[in-house]
Design an enzyme around this catalytic site. Structure first.
Site, mmCIF file in Angstrom:
data_model
loop_
_atom_site.group_PDB
_atom_site.id
_atom_site.type_symbol
_atom_site.label_atom_id
_atom_site.label_comp_id
_atom_site.label_asym_id
_atom_site.label_seq_id
_atom_site.Cartn_x
_atom_site.Cartn_y
_atom_site.Cartn_z
ATOM 1 N N ASP A 67 0.828 -1.213 0.000
ATOM 2 C CA ASP A 67 0.000 0.000 0.000
ATOM 3 C C ASP A 67 0.861 1.261 0.000
ATOM 4 O OD1 ASP A 67 0.977 -0.364 2.565
ATOM 5 O OD2 ASP A 67 -0.974 -0.673 3.488
ATOM 6 N N ASP A 136 -7.621 -2.039 14.216
ATOM 7 C CA ASP A 136 -9.017 -2.234 13.799
ATOM 8 C C ASP A 136 -9.173 -3.484 12.925
ATOM 9 O OD1 ASP A 136 -7.782 -1.436 11.480
ATOM 10 O OD2 ASP A 136 -9.049 0.322 11.121
ATOM 11 N N HIS A 138 -7.365 -4.137 10.210
ATOM 12 C CA HIS A 138 -7.037 -3.977 8.782
ATOM 13 C C HIS A 138 -5.801 -4.790 8.399
ATOM 14 C CE1 HIS A 138 -4.512 -0.091 9.645
ATOM 15 N NE2 HIS A 138 -3.723 -1.129 9.618
ATOM 16 N N GLU A 143 -9.691 -1.466 5.350
ATOM 17 C CA GLU A 143 -10.294 -1.082 6.622
ATOM 18 C C GLU A 143 -11.594 -1.865 6.849
ATOM 19 O OE1 GLU A 143 -8.460 0.563 8.482
ATOM 20 O OE2 GLU A 143 -7.825 2.510 7.739
#
Ligand code: PGA
Length: 242
Positions: A67, A136, A138, A143
Site C-alpha cells: 500500500d 481495527d 485492517h 479497513e
C-alpha cells in the site's frame, strides 16, 4: 494456520526473517509481498544482517508493496516508498527494476490500481506475503467493511488508522486521508502468508481475527480461509488466542 510463538520482539523478528530467508533461498526469483509499519522493521534489519554476512542474495527477488498513501511524494519521509528504501532496499542488492510500489502521486486512481494489478499478474503472483494487522483488524489499508472481492483500490482511512499512524507525522492533520492498497482479493491470492503481530495491544484484535466470525468488519478474519498462513507473534499478542 501455523502459529509460531516468539518470546519477544527480537525473537519474532528473527523467526519471521528466517521464513522469508528460506523463501529467498528456495526460490531465488521469488516474489515477496512486503509491508510497512513498526512490526516488520526488526525483520528487515535481520535480513540486512544476513545479507551482509553473505547468507542472502536478493539479485533476482521481486518485491511488491502492499500500500501507499495518496498525495505524498516519494522523497517524503512518511511515504511508504521512502520507508521501504530507507529501512530495507537501500541496504541489500535487490535490483531497483524489481521493486514495485504504488505511485501515491498518480491522481488517476483507476489507472494506478489497474496498473498494479496487471504488474502483480505479470510477475506471476506473490509467493510470500508479509502482513501486519491494524488495531481495527485492517490488513494493508483494507479497513473494516472493505469488500473481500477487491483487488488494488483507493481507500479512505478510518479515524483509528489515522490516530495510530499520526506518530509518524508532525501533526494528525498531516496524515493523508486516502491511500492506495492491494485489496483482500489480491492478498488472498498470495501463495503463502506470513502474519506478524507484536504486543499486548494487538491481542484483542488477533483473537477476533482468528476465533471470531469471518466478516468484512474484521478484514484480517478472511485469513482463516487461506490455506497457507503462518502467524508469528509474541507472547503478549498471543495470550488470548491460546
Ligand atoms: P504496525 O502496523 O506494525 O505499525 O503495528 C500494522 C498495520 O497497521 O498493518
Amino acid at each position: 494456520m501455523k502459529i509460531i510463538h516468539a518470546k519477544n520482539y527480537n525473537d519474532l523478528s528473527r523467526k519471521a526473517a528466517n521464513i522469508i530467508s528460506a523463501q529467498v533461498i528456495m526460490k531465488q526469483n521469488c516474489v515477496l509481498g512486503l509491508a510497512t509499519g513498526s512490526t516488520p522493521v526488526g525483520i528487515y534489519r535481520q535480513l540486512i544482517d544476513w545479507y551482509n554476512k553473505g547468507d542472502l542474495d536478493f539479485t533476482n527477488v521481486v518485491s511488491i508493496n502492499l500500500d501507499e498513501y495518496v498525495g505524498l511524494p516519494v522523497n517524503s519521509p512518511q511515504s511508504y516508498h521512502y520507508f521501504m528504501h530507507d529501512t530495507f532496499f537501500n541496504h541489500i542488492n535487490i535490483n531497483p527494476e524489481n521493486i514495485h510500489l504504488l505511485d501515491g502521486m498518480n491522481p488517476d486512481a483507476v489507472y494506478e490500481c489497474r496498473r498494479y494489478d496487471q504488474m502483480i499478474n505479470e510477475n506471476g503472483g506473490i509467493d510470500l506475503q508479509l502482513l501486519g494487522i491494524g488495531l481495527d483488524g485492517h490488513i494493508g489499508f483494507n479497513e473494516p467493511g472493505a469488500a473481500f472481492d477487491l483487488e488494488t483500490h483507493c481507500v479512505r482511512l478510518t479515524e483509528s488508522t489515522i490516530e495510530a499512524n499520526k506518530r509518524f507525522f508532525k501533526k494528525q492533520e498531516d496524515v493523508p486521508r486516502l491511500a492506495y492498497t492491494m485489496g483482500i482479493k489480491s492478498i488472498m491470492q498470495a501463495r503463502k502468508i506470513l502474519l506478524v503481530v507484536n504486543g499486548e495491544n494487538k491481542a484483542d484484535i488477533l483473537r477476533k481475527a482468528f476465533l471470531g466470525p469471518v466478516t468484512p468488519e474484521v478484514p484480517a478474519s478472511i485469513l482463516q480461509l487461506h490455506n497457507s498462513v503462518t502467524l508469528v507473534a509474541d507472547e503478549a499478542a498471543l495470550h488470548t488466542l491460546l
